[in-house]
Design a protein around this motif. Sequence first.
Motif, PDB file in Angstrom:
ATOM      1  N   GLY A  45      14.996  61.794 -19.161  1.00  0.00           N
ATOM      2  CA  GLY A  45      14.255  60.684 -19.757  1.00  0.00           C
ATOM      3  C   GLY A  45      15.026  59.377 -19.680  1.00  0.00           C
ATOM      4  O   GLY A  45      14.446  58.313 -19.430  1.00  0.00           O
ATOM      5  N   MET A  46      16.338  59.447 -19.874  1.00  0.00           N
ATOM      6  CA  MET A  46      17.161  58.236 -19.780  1.00  0.00           C
ATOM      7  C   MET A  46      17.225  57.728 -18.353  1.00  0.00           C
ATOM      8  O   MET A  46      17.205  56.509 -18.119  1.00  0.00           O
ATOM      9  N   LYS A  47      17.288  58.643 -17.387  1.00  0.00           N
ATOM     10  CA  LYS A  47      17.274  58.220 -15.983  1.00  0.00           C
ATOM     11  C   LYS A  47      15.962  57.516 -15.657  1.00  0.00           C
ATOM     12  O   LYS A  47      15.943  56.527 -14.907  1.00  0.00           O
ATOM     13  N   GLN A  48      14.879  58.008 -16.227  1.00  0.00           N
ATOM     14  CA  GLN A  48      13.590  57.364 -15.992  1.00  0.00           C
ATOM     15  C   GLN A  48      13.563  55.972 -16.613  1.00  0.00           C
ATOM     16  O   GLN A  48      13.070  55.011 -16.019  1.00  0.00           O
ATOM     17  N   ARG A  49      14.117  55.847 -17.807  1.00  0.00           N
ATOM     18  CA  ARG A  49      14.195  54.527 -18.437  1.00  0.00           C
ATOM     19  C   ARG A  49      15.119  53.599 -17.660  1.00  0.00           C
ATOM     20  O   ARG A  49      14.896  52.389 -17.605  1.00  0.00           O
ATOM     21  N   ALA A  50      16.157  54.161 -17.049  1.00  0.00           N
ATOM     22  CA  ALA A  50      17.043  53.351 -16.211  1.00  0.00           C
ATOM     23  C   ALA A  50      16.279  52.784 -15.012  1.00  0.00           C
ATOM     24  O   ALA A  50      16.505  51.644 -14.598  1.00  0.00           O
ATOM     25  N   SER A  78      -0.537  58.005 -11.897  1.00  0.00           N
ATOM     26  CA  SER A  78      -0.278  59.031 -12.898  1.00  0.00           C
ATOM     27  C   SER A  78      -1.223  60.197 -12.681  1.00  0.00           C
ATOM     28  O   SER A  78      -2.352  60.021 -12.229  1.00  0.00           O
ATOM     29  N   HIS A  79      -0.747  61.405 -12.990  1.00  0.00           N
ATOM     30  CA  HIS A  79      -1.613  62.569 -12.957  1.00  0.00           C
ATOM     31  C   HIS A  79      -2.369  62.721 -14.279  1.00  0.00           C
ATOM     32  O   HIS A  79      -3.243  63.581 -14.393  1.00  0.00           O
ATOM     33  N   SER A  80      -2.023  61.890 -15.250  1.00  0.00           N
ATOM     34  CA  SER A  80      -2.643  61.980 -16.565  1.00  0.00           C
ATOM     35  C   SER A  80      -3.799  60.981 -16.668  1.00  0.00           C
ATOM     36  O   SER A  80      -3.589  59.767 -16.689  1.00  0.00           O
ATOM     37  N   LEU A  81      -5.013  61.505 -16.743  1.00  0.00           N
ATOM     38  CA  LEU A  81      -6.166  60.621 -16.911  1.00  0.00           C
ATOM     39  C   LEU A  81      -6.126  59.926 -18.266  1.00  0.00           C
ATOM     40  O   LEU A  81      -6.594  58.796 -18.404  1.00  0.00           O
ATOM     41  N   GLU A  82      -5.573  60.603 -19.272  1.00  0.00           N
ATOM     42  CA  GLU A  82      -5.455  59.982 -20.589  1.00  0.00           C
ATOM     43  C   GLU A  82      -4.514  58.780 -20.528  1.00  0.00           C
ATOM     44  O   GLU A  82      -4.773  57.738 -21.135  1.00  0.00           O
ATOM     45  N   GLU A  83      -3.416  58.924 -19.771  1.00  0.00           N
ATOM     46  CA  GLU A  83      -2.469  57.825 -19.600  1.00  0.00           C
ATOM     47  C   GLU A  83      -3.138  56.626 -18.935  1.00  0.00           C
ATOM     48  O   GLU A  83      -3.038  55.488 -19.387  1.00  0.00           O
ATOM     49  N   ILE A  84      -3.848  56.891 -17.853  1.00  0.00           N
ATOM     50  CA  ILE A  84      -4.530  55.836 -17.113  1.00  0.00           C
ATOM     51  C   ILE A  84      -5.616  55.190 -17.963  1.00  0.00           C
ATOM     52  O   ILE A  84      -5.725  53.968 -18.052  1.00  0.00           O
ATOM     53  N   GLY A  85      -6.426  56.043 -18.595  1.00  0.00           N
ATOM     54  CA  GLY A  85      -7.558  55.530 -19.363  1.00  0.00           C
ATOM     55  C   GLY A  85      -7.160  54.692 -20.558  1.00  0.00           C
ATOM     56  O   GLY A  85      -7.856  53.742 -20.917  1.00  0.00           O
ATOM     57  N   ILE A 126       8.679  41.968  -6.228  1.00  0.00           N
ATOM     58  CA  ILE A 126       8.057  43.242  -6.567  1.00  0.00           C
ATOM     59  C   ILE A 126       9.060  44.113  -7.316  1.00  0.00           C
ATOM     60  O   ILE A 126      10.210  44.237  -6.911  1.00  0.00           O
ATOM     61  N   GLY A 127       8.626  44.720  -8.394  1.00  0.00           N
ATOM     62  CA  GLY A 127       9.423  45.723  -9.089  1.00  0.00           C
ATOM     63  C   GLY A 127       8.837  47.098  -8.819  1.00  0.00           C
ATOM     64  O   GLY A 127       7.609  47.249  -8.806  1.00  0.00           O
ATOM     65  N   VAL A 128       9.691  48.081  -8.582  1.00  0.00           N
ATOM     66  CA  VAL A 128       9.231  49.427  -8.244  1.00  0.00           C
ATOM     67  C   VAL A 128       9.894  50.437  -9.176  1.00  0.00           C
ATOM     68  O   VAL A 128      11.116  50.425  -9.365  1.00  0.00           O
ATOM     69  N   ILE A 129       9.082  51.329  -9.735  1.00  0.00           N
ATOM     70  CA  ILE A 129       9.580  52.408 -10.595  1.00  0.00           C
ATOM     71  C   ILE A 129       9.149  53.720  -9.966  1.00  0.00           C
ATOM     72  O   ILE A 129       7.955  53.985  -9.822  1.00  0.00           O
ATOM     73  N   LEU A 130      10.131  54.547  -9.589  1.00  0.00           N
ATOM     74  CA  LEU A 130       9.850  55.823  -8.950  1.00  0.00           C
ATOM     75  C   LEU A 130      10.358  56.971  -9.812  1.00  0.00           C
ATOM     76  O   LEU A 130      11.357  56.833 -10.510  1.00  0.00           O
ATOM     77  N   PRO A 131       9.684  58.129  -9.767  1.00  0.00           N
ATOM     78  CA  PRO A 131      10.173  59.294 -10.519  1.00  0.00           C
ATOM     79  C   PRO A 131      11.333  59.956  -9.793  1.00  0.00           C
ATOM     80  O   PRO A 131      11.499  59.799  -8.575  1.00  0.00           O
ATOM     81  N   ASN A 132      12.126  60.707 -10.528  1.00  0.00           N
ATOM     82  CA  ASN A 132      13.263  61.431  -9.922  1.00  0.00           C
ATOM     83  C   ASN A 132      14.098  60.500  -9.058  1.00  0.00           C
ATOM     84  O   ASN A 132      14.403  60.786  -7.900  1.00  0.00           O
ATOM     85  N   ARG A 183       6.890  59.808 -16.850  1.00  0.00           N
ATOM     86  CA  ARG A 183       7.301  61.203 -16.696  1.00  0.00           C
ATOM     87  C   ARG A 183       8.645  61.431 -17.387  1.00  0.00           C
ATOM     88  O   ARG A 183       9.533  60.605 -17.319  1.00  0.00           O
ATOM     89  N   SER A 184       8.789  62.547 -18.071  1.00  0.00           N
ATOM     90  CA  SER A 184      10.032  62.958 -18.746  1.00  0.00           C
ATOM     91  C   SER A 184      10.325  62.141 -19.998  1.00  0.00           C
ATOM     92  O   SER A 184      11.388  62.327 -20.604  1.00  0.00           O
ATOM     93  N   LEU A 185       9.438  61.244 -20.382  1.00  0.00           N
ATOM     94  CA  LEU A 185       9.716  60.396 -21.540  1.00  0.00           C
ATOM     95  C   LEU A 185       9.102  60.974 -22.809  1.00  0.00           C
ATOM     96  O   LEU A 185       8.003  61.545 -22.779  1.00  0.00           O
ATOM     97  N   ASP A 186       9.798  60.812 -23.921  1.00  0.00           N
ATOM     98  CA  ASP A 186       9.242  61.178 -25.210  1.00  0.00           C
ATOM     99  C   ASP A 186       8.168  60.155 -25.584  1.00  0.00           C
ATOM    100  O   ASP A 186       8.082  59.074 -24.971  1.00  0.00           O
TER     101      ASP A 186
END
Length: 272
Positions: free
Chosen positions: A174-179, A227-234, A113-119, A199-202
């Motif tokens: 943004g770099m921490k998120q990519r990390a 995601s809180h973004s319906l556009e992202e999910i959709g 399993i791979g996990v990506i968490l914010p902050n 989140r936090s990404l360009d």
Amino acid sequence: MNSNMPSDSEGRNIGGPVEADAHAVRLKDVRKRFPVGKSWSEALRFRKTPFLDVLKGLDLRLRKGEIYGLVGINGAGKSTILRLISGLLIPDAGSVRTLGRSPADDDDVRGRIGVILPNERSFFYRLGLRRNLEFFAVMNGLSKSEAALRALSAMRRVELEHKRETPFRELSDGMKQRAAVARSLLWPTDLLLADEATRSLDPKSAELVRDLFREKARGGGAVLTISHSLEEIGGLCDRMGLLSGGRIVLEGRPADAAEEIRRRLFASEAGA
């Protein structure tokens, strides 16, 4: 009614059938509650600890080769679901099956399993990015030489190779998120769990992450993203679901379910 057909809480089918033998994740009638903090005066009076029921008989199916998006208001239990699937939490009732096994009892499953968490706070802030990634790779069973190769490849995939010696604390948000995304690429995985991964990404970096998700699904893996973004999910997912009241109350293909999910989500936010 076909029990394998996704539906809303009123039993209406939305979208196509789900193959019963193709699940990467299967949650059935899952319940989870957490104790509510008490004041010192309440504790001294030995008052019974109150509990908050977060999940109340939740059912969720995620197919291999599928990207599933989960939305819900803050506190709905989305992160709790990720922790149950990854084996970090144990349900109070019900069944959690990840890649066909119980994740809390199986080290092999957790290693797939791979996990990506914010902050992300589990990185070592004084260490450079390369050394951070190599450490996590070794901790997951890779040799030092393989860890070095994997870390380099992961940094290239998220376009952070030029920051490989930069202390983690000096990276931008943004770099921490990519990390955090790079860490999920260090070893072969069959399931990717992502909490607000863009989140936090360009826009360019966000699309790079979405491409990685699509690549994972095309290769037969599964992706569950919050995601809180319906556009992202959709725009990304094969199916999407709305978590409310401790259950998935509506799910289906974005083209079929997005507008109804949007209406219910906004109504929930207005009433929160």
